[in-house]
Design a protein around this motif. Sequence first.
Motif, mmCIF file in Angstrom:
data_model
loop_
_atom_site.group_PDB
_atom_site.id
_atom_site.type_symbol
_atom_site.label_atom_id
_atom_site.label_comp_id
_atom_site.label_asym_id
_atom_site.label_seq_id
_atom_site.Cartn_x
_atom_site.Cartn_y
_atom_site.Cartn_z
ATOM 1 N N THR A 1 0.843 -1.200 0.000
ATOM 2 C CA THR A 1 0.000 0.000 0.000
ATOM 3 C C THR A 1 0.877 1.247 0.000
ATOM 4 O O THR A 1 0.653 2.184 -0.769
ATOM 5 N N ARG A 2 1.905 1.225 0.852
ATOM 6 C CA ARG A 2 2.763 2.413 0.956
ATOM 7 C C ARG A 2 3.495 2.664 -0.361
ATOM 8 O O ARG A 2 3.569 3.805 -0.826
ATOM 9 N N GLU A 3 4.011 1.590 -0.993
ATOM 10 C CA GLU A 3 4.753 1.784 -2.243
ATOM 11 C C GLU A 3 3.857 2.322 -3.350
ATOM 12 O O GLU A 3 4.224 3.249 -4.062
ATOM 13 N N ALA A 4 2.670 1.735 -3.473
ATOM 14 C CA ALA A 4 1.742 2.204 -4.509
ATOM 15 C C ALA A 4 1.357 3.660 -4.255
ATOM 16 O O ALA A 4 1.292 4.470 -5.187
ATOM 17 N N TYR A 5 1.150 3.981 -3.003
ATOM 18 C CA TYR A 5 0.752 5.344 -2.652
ATOM 19 C C TYR A 5 1.863 6.340 -2.980
ATOM 20 O O TYR A 5 1.628 7.381 -3.583
ATOM 21 N N GLN A 6 3.113 5.973 -2.597
ATOM 22 C CA GLN A 6 4.241 6.882 -2.832
ATOM 23 C C GLN A 6 4.436 7.124 -4.334
ATOM 24 O O GLN A 6 4.668 8.254 -4.759
ATOM 25 N N GLN A 7 4.322 6.056 -5.099
ATOM 26 C CA GLN A 7 4.506 6.211 -6.554
ATOM 27 C C GLN A 7 3.424 7.082 -7.154
ATOM 28 O O GLN A 7 3.704 7.962 -7.965
ATOM 29 N N ALA A 8 2.193 6.849 -6.733
ATOM 30 C CA ALA A 8 1.084 7.655 -7.261
ATOM 31 C C ALA A 8 1.283 9.121 -6.873
ATOM 32 O O ALA A 8 1.058 10.029 -7.686
ATOM 33 N N LEU A 9 1.720 9.327 -5.640
ATOM 34 C CA LEU A 9 1.953 10.688 -5.163
ATOM 35 C C LEU A 9 3.040 11.371 -5.998
ATOM 36 O O LEU A 9 2.855 12.493 -6.474
ATOM 37 N N HIS A 10 4.158 10.675 -6.192
ATOM 38 C CA HIS A 10 5.267 11.267 -6.955
ATOM 39 C C HIS A 10 4.862 11.543 -8.404
ATOM 40 O O HIS A 10 5.174 12.603 -8.943
ATOM 41 N N ASP A 11 4.157 10.583 -8.990
ATOM 42 C CA ASP A 11 3.773 10.771 -10.391
ATOM 43 C C ASP A 11 2.819 11.949 -10.554
ATOM 44 O O ASP A 11 2.981 12.759 -11.466
ATOM 45 N N ALA A 12 1.855 12.037 -9.642
ATOM 46 C CA ALA A 12 0.889 13.130 -9.751
ATOM 47 C C ALA A 12 1.578 14.466 -9.468
ATOM 48 O O ALA A 12 1.264 15.489 -10.091
ATOM 49 N N PHE A 13 2.513 14.444 -8.573
ATOM 50 C CA PHE A 13 3.255 15.663 -8.238
ATOM 51 C C PHE A 13 4.147 16.082 -9.404
ATOM 52 O O PHE A 13 4.164 17.244 -9.819
ATOM 53 N N ASP A 14 4.883 15.091 -9.959
ATOM 54 C CA ASP A 14 5.784 15.396 -11.068
ATOM 55 C C ASP A 14 5.011 15.857 -12.302
ATOM 56 O O ASP A 14 5.516 16.646 -13.095
#
Length: 411
Positions: free
Chosen positions: A26-39
């Motif tokens: 859950t944490r990994e998927a969340y972090q990736q989604a966060l970074h992608d949306a931020f980037d």
Amino acid sequence: MTTLTKTLELKLVEPNAHKRRKLRETREAYQQALHDAFDAGCTTQTEANDVVVNYKLSGYAKNALKKYVPQLTTTYNAGELHDAHPVRFTNEGLRLDHKPENAIEWYVKIPHHEDYHLWMPAQPNPEQRDWLEALNAGDATMGESRLFERDGTWYLHVTATRDAEGGSEVSDEERTPIGVDIGEASLVTVCHRDDHGCPTAPELWADEGKTVRRLRKTYFTATRRLQTRGSERIAESFGDDLWNQIDDVFHRVTREVVDYAESVKNPVLVLEDLTYIRESMDYGEYMNRRLHGWGFAKLHAQIRYKAVEKGIPVKTVNPRNTSKECHACGEVGYRPQQATFKCTNDACWMGEYQADVNGAVNIADRYLSGESRFREHENDDDSAEDGGRLTAPQDSQADATKQETLGTYAS
Ligand SMILES: [Zn+2]
């Protein structure tokens, strides 16, 4: 009416390897989604949605990201992301369950991804127990929650809000203390002194004490029988039903206790301080209350939050000898029967008294000092009691492990 908001902390208790893996996923998927949306520089919920929709996350985490990313890019104008962002879930993402019969009493449901969640045992901060009772009863509202790992342990921070009535500007001395005694025969007993200092308007919830004893007995005999037959599932749902019935009784009684307080001018509810209970009791009394410790804590927590809703202050006092001292003279007496207290002081007018009411008056009398009214008149000869106390268990571990963990939550 005002609103109280608090962040509640729950520690997840020793998740097994499978659950740890799921939490990390859950944490990994969340972090990736966060970074992608931020980037991608998403500045609106719709833009963020287009990015996060593809990730293997629950709707609660996706919705939290849709709100959070535009805040980062616009409001906070963040230049870059820090590494450790907690996983956020929107309100109602978590669910809480209370199983007072288990060694670990609280369980929390954590979303993993669509249609998949984890039920995990959780240890709350004991000082926030009133908040959990309020959440569990639907009397507090759950807001956003955050999941994170710190030094190898997983935690949840949950935002909660509930209503509170502003207290009136009355000094401590002007308040009327109402003693609240929680016991076996009478589930709860309340009493206070009138303007002349006489104990007045005692109220006992004795039938409810009987009901709770009966339900608890049914629970222990029936679930044991079902378990030896291998009917774990039936035992569990039957057990849940009985504990829910007990909880209903608790909620009604605690509401009535607060109603009682509302009928008294400038009330303050006085409870026994649970943290003292171990040190201050002899062995028999200690074990008796230890067995019913969950009921104690639950009733206290419910009274606390319901009192706050009505703007009624709550104070705790040292429980030492509240059931053994005479409220009229302070002498230590005894109970010829469960419901009767007998004063052994020949010079005292009182003789016999209802034991639970005597206890409630003693609790009320400790309001301002925290201690017995009579303590200062005593010589310091406590030796008989100290001797008795030496036999008290030094550690609650032994009987805690005996408590069976009956809950078997599948994930
Ligand atoms: Zn007396």
